[in-house]
Motif scaffolding. Sequence first.
Motif, PDB file in Angstrom:
ATOM      1  N   ARG A  92      28.284 -11.185  64.978  1.00  0.00           N
ATOM      2  CA  ARG A  92      29.544 -10.220  65.521  1.00  0.00           C
ATOM      3  C   ARG A  92      30.108  -9.190  64.578  1.00  0.00           C
ATOM      4  NH1 ARG A  92      35.666 -12.782  66.827  1.00  0.00           N
ATOM      5  NH2 ARG A  92      36.600 -10.431  67.261  1.00  0.00           N
ATOM      6  N   ALA A  93      30.057  -8.026  64.656  1.00  0.00           N
ATOM      7  CA  ALA A  93      30.441  -6.923  64.140  1.00  0.00           C
ATOM      8  C   ALA A  93      32.064  -6.957  63.415  1.00  0.00           C
ATOM      9  CB  ALA A  93      30.183  -5.653  64.594  1.00  0.00           C
ATOM     10  N   PRO A  94      32.212  -6.743  62.228  1.00  0.00           N
ATOM     11  CA  PRO A  94      33.463  -6.668  61.807  1.00  0.00           C
ATOM     12  C   PRO A  94      34.355  -5.679  62.302  1.00  0.00           C
ATOM     13  CG  PRO A  94      31.805  -6.206  60.118  1.00  0.00           C
ATOM     14  CD  PRO A  94      31.048  -6.717  60.977  1.00  0.00           C
ATOM     15  N   ASP A  95      35.280  -5.739  62.559  1.00  0.00           N
ATOM     16  CA  ASP A  95      36.353  -4.561  63.013  1.00  0.00           C
ATOM     17  C   ASP A  95      36.459  -3.363  61.907  1.00  0.00           C
ATOM     18  OD1 ASP A  95      37.079  -5.740  65.330  1.00  0.00           O
ATOM     19  OD2 ASP A  95      38.220  -7.289  64.370  1.00  0.00           O
ATOM     20  N   ILE A  96      36.204  -3.994  60.504  1.00  0.00           N
ATOM     21  CA  ILE A  96      36.191  -2.944  59.494  1.00  0.00           C
ATOM     22  C   ILE A  96      35.661  -3.451  58.404  1.00  0.00           C
ATOM     23  CG2 ILE A  96      38.648  -3.625  58.309  1.00  0.00           C
ATOM     24  CD1 ILE A  96      39.136  -0.616  58.164  1.00  0.00           C
ATOM     25  N   VAL A  97      34.930  -2.714  57.510  1.00  0.00           N
ATOM     26  CA  VAL A  97      33.993  -3.140  56.544  1.00  0.00           C
ATOM     27  C   VAL A  97      34.404  -2.564  54.980  1.00  0.00           C
ATOM     28  CG1 VAL A  97      31.819  -3.533  55.709  1.00  0.00           C
ATOM     29  CG2 VAL A  97      32.120  -3.472  58.075  1.00  0.00           C
ATOM     30  N   LEU A  98      34.833  -3.528  53.975  1.00  0.00           N
ATOM     31  CA  LEU A  98      34.974  -3.193  52.594  1.00  0.00           C
ATOM     32  C   LEU A  98      33.734  -3.156  51.907  1.00  0.00           C
ATOM     33  CD1 LEU A  98      37.885  -3.627  53.655  1.00  0.00           C
ATOM     34  CD2 LEU A  98      38.226  -4.689  51.510  1.00  0.00           C
ATOM     35  N   VAL A  99      33.206  -1.986  51.411  1.00  0.00           N
ATOM     36  CA  VAL A  99      32.115  -1.879  50.915  1.00  0.00           C
ATOM     37  C   VAL A  99      32.131  -1.615  49.416  1.00  0.00           C
ATOM     38  CG1 VAL A  99      29.901  -0.382  50.748  1.00  0.00           C
ATOM     39  CG2 VAL A  99      31.172  -0.794  52.915  1.00  0.00           C
ATOM     40  N   ASP A 100      31.187  -2.571  48.383  1.00  0.00           N
ATOM     41  CA  ASP A 100      31.129  -2.193  47.075  1.00  0.00           C
ATOM     42  C   ASP A 100      30.531  -0.994  46.705  1.00  0.00           C
ATOM     43  OD1 ASP A 100      31.485  -2.708  44.400  1.00  0.00           O
ATOM     44  OD2 ASP A 100      29.453  -3.867  44.241  1.00  0.00           O
ATOM     45  N   GLY A 101      31.104   0.069  46.632  1.00  0.00           N
ATOM     46  CA  GLY A 101      30.633   1.377  46.528  1.00  0.00           C
ATOM     47  C   GLY A 101      31.562   2.522  46.813  1.00  0.00           C
ATOM     48  N   SER A 102      31.472   3.587  46.499  1.00  0.00           N
ATOM     49  CA  SER A 102      32.367   4.744  46.994  1.00  0.00           C
ATOM     50  C   SER A 102      32.151   5.262  48.246  1.00  0.00           C
ATOM     51  CB  SER A 102      31.863   5.968  45.924  1.00  0.00           C
ATOM     52  OG  SER A 102      32.239   5.664  44.679  1.00  0.00           O
ATOM     53  N   GLY A 103      33.319   5.673  48.934  1.00  0.00           N
ATOM     54  CA  GLY A 103      33.402   6.462  50.345  1.00  0.00           C
ATOM     55  C   GLY A 103      33.224   7.912  50.014  1.00  0.00           C
ATOM     56  N   ILE A 104      34.293   8.569  50.233  1.00  0.00           N
ATOM     57  CA  ILE A 104      33.982  10.090  49.943  1.00  0.00           C
ATOM     58  C   ILE A 104      34.539  10.499  48.473  1.00  0.00           C
ATOM     59  CG2 ILE A 104      34.431  10.544  52.395  1.00  0.00           C
ATOM     60  CD1 ILE A 104      37.553  11.127  51.670  1.00  0.00           C
ATOM     61  N   LEU A 122      30.574   2.357  62.128  1.00  0.00           N
ATOM     62  CA  LEU A 122      31.585   1.392  61.474  1.00  0.00           C
ATOM     63  C   LEU A 122      32.743   1.736  61.007  1.00  0.00           C
ATOM     64  CD1 LEU A 122      29.661  -2.176  61.011  1.00  0.00           C
ATOM     65  CD2 LEU A 122      31.077  -1.631  62.732  1.00  0.00           C
ATOM     66  N   PRO A 123      34.152   1.395  60.967  1.00  0.00           N
ATOM     67  CA  PRO A 123      34.984   1.777  60.238  1.00  0.00           C
ATOM     68  C   PRO A 123      34.805   1.121  58.770  1.00  0.00           C
ATOM     69  CG  PRO A 123      35.943   1.106  62.017  1.00  0.00           C
ATOM     70  CD  PRO A 123      34.564   0.677  62.161  1.00  0.00           C
ATOM     71  N   THR A 124      34.543   2.153  57.687  1.00  0.00           N
ATOM     72  CA  THR A 124      34.426   1.398  56.224  1.00  0.00           C
ATOM     73  C   THR A 124      34.998   2.188  55.022  1.00  0.00           C
ATOM     74  OG1 THR A 124      32.538   3.301  56.066  1.00  0.00           O
ATOM     75  CG2 THR A 124      31.682   1.259  56.693  1.00  0.00           C
ATOM     76  N   ILE A 125      35.400   1.198  54.275  1.00  0.00           N
ATOM     77  CA  ILE A 125      36.042   1.634  52.911  1.00  0.00           C
ATOM     78  C   ILE A 125      35.386   1.244  51.767  1.00  0.00           C
ATOM     79  CG2 ILE A 125      38.389   0.876  51.884  1.00  0.00           C
ATOM     80  CD1 ILE A 125      39.436   0.066  54.274  1.00  0.00           C
ATOM     81  N   GLY A 126      35.351   2.226  50.802  1.00  0.00           N
ATOM     82  CA  GLY A 126      34.641   1.974  49.566  1.00  0.00           C
ATOM     83  C   GLY A 126      35.711   1.685  48.703  1.00  0.00           C
ATOM     84  N   VAL A 127      35.256   0.755  47.770  1.00  0.00           N
ATOM     85  CA  VAL A 127      35.976  -0.074  46.756  1.00  0.00           C
ATOM     86  C   VAL A 127      35.113  -0.094  45.463  1.00  0.00           C
ATOM     87  CG1 VAL A 127      37.462  -2.031  45.960  1.00  0.00           C
ATOM     88  CG2 VAL A 127      37.241  -1.374  48.291  1.00  0.00           C
TER      89      VAL A 127
END
Length: 214
Positions: A92-104, A122-127
């Motif tokens: 099942r795909a997550p509603d939002i994903v936190l990624v170990d890496g940069s976004g913009i 997918l909605p993603t956030i870089g951390v």
Amino acid sequence: MKSKDELIGLQHSIADKAEIFDDFGDIKLVGGVDQGFIERDYVVSVAVTIGVGGDLVEKSVSVRELDFPYIPGLLAFREAPSAIDALSSLDRAPDIVLVDGSGIIHPRRAGMATHIGVELDLPTIGVTKNLLCGELVSEPNKVGDCTEIRLDGDLVGYCFLTKKACNPIYVSPGHRVSPKTAVEVVDNCLDGYKLPEPIRLADQLVGEEKNNYK
């Protein structure tokens, strides 16, 4: 392999496709993805989903042979394929994903989280733990403080002090998320540690998977 100029051109195309505004519904499953390396030959990615109560719902693992060199600014071409495999293998795909890496927060605004987000829509956030580029408006002074990061005058993310006696983390939208919402989601995923739980858990599981290959 494509030339460096061609790859940079692809990054500009990815950045053009990225939507830096909120485009998602209720968040019931939060994803996290992290990666590590087995010697210099393979990349291991683990994707997890976490429910509203913070419990692990699912995990998926991808191990791929590295076929792209280490080139600063182009790391997503080296690491993202494995992360995309792991995320795509979740039931099942997550509603939002936190990624170990940069976004913009990236010279061409196309870091790992943006690359993955646009590829999978997918909605993603870089951390990240390190600031790749951009300028801090000010330093956060106490736990919970978030200060703006700007690139060419534009707001691209936040410097977020999440734990006492630790360095801050850097949060930026990847795709289908605004900067403000990105840091709010990360804040809601904290559980007493420096990193938000989806990434912290994925990081732990990457370490376990790497041990299986020793």
